[in-house]
Design an enzyme around this catalytic site. Sequence first.
Site, short mmCIF file in Angstrom:
data_model
loop_
_atom_site.label_atom_id
_atom_site.label_comp_id
_atom_site.label_asym_id
_atom_site.label_seq_id
_atom_site.Cartn_x
_atom_site.Cartn_y
_atom_site.Cartn_z
N TYR A 27 0.83 -1.20 0.00
CA TYR A 27 0.00 0.00 0.00
C TYR A 27 0.88 1.26 0.00
O TYR A 27 1.38 1.69 1.04
CB TYR A 27 -0.94 0.02 1.21
N HIS A 71 0.19 -12.30 1.50
CA HIS A 71 -0.57 -11.37 0.66
C HIS A 71 -0.53 -11.77 -0.81
O HIS A 71 0.55 -11.79 -1.43
CB HIS A 71 0.03 -9.97 0.84
#
Length: 310
Positions: A50, A131
Amino acid sequence: MDGVIELPRHGFGGAPIGNLYEGVTDEQARATVQAAWESGVRLYDTAPHYGLGLSERRLGAALAGRSDFLLSTKVGRLLVPAAAGRADAEGFDVRAGVERRWDFSGDGVRRSLRESLDRLGLPAVDIALIHDPDDHADQAIEEAYPALAELRAEGVIRVIGVGMNQWQVPLRFVQETDIDVVMLAGRYTLLDQSGLPLLEACVERGVRVLAAGVFNSGILATPTPAGTYDYAPAPAPLLEKATRIAKVCERHGVPLPQAAMAFPLRHPAIATIVVGARTPREVTTNAALWSRPVPEELWAELESEGLLPR
């Protein structure tokens, strides 16, 4: 399965304060996290992905000095040096001088967590999620998972899991490992219940689910459906279905976003919904909606209209 923590019903998603799609100032990011804290949110999720570490740095700074919260970050992408000033190609408005490199090895997982803690400025994280191992499932199961299991046994982290926007690979983790949680993005929402086989397996194995992407990236985020579905322009059939759902919601005095946040929590596998925000107003608007009850008659009508499975 060793990780035992109490998961709250609502969590904060940190992608928007990592400049997802558009820039956010440090001050706005801090104010947004502050609004989440004042709204009672005590679970905060972030990732190196992010904003190329920006979300982690901002979230760590905003939470510094606080206690009694849960923090989740992710492994699988290392941040390595790259040409300075190059724009990010994965949707974040950043120029960080680093780029992502997939790494689901045991050493990569340990390095990822060390570097995340440095960016966060915090001594530990509660939850570590593998992830997006879509194209690396075997390595993630055979190398990343055992490394995290060792860190869990050592007390470095409390809970381990996998975070993805598909359900098939997480199902493998549930069946083949002792993960504690799954973060499932967008696959159990008002518009998409394809993740039900995963949820059923989670109930059987005692794996808890954090539901992210409850607005399917935007189409369910406003009372009148519009915008994107899974980060692309919403297809006409889905827009039509969302509009039909919104009209049923309106008849029961429930805004579409309220129903979108309430729906996943009806499934026994789902402990938490994680909702991203880039402004304090988005946080307070969502918190006001999730604090209101949704009448059972709404769900019954959606089922009778064929808009939700019975």
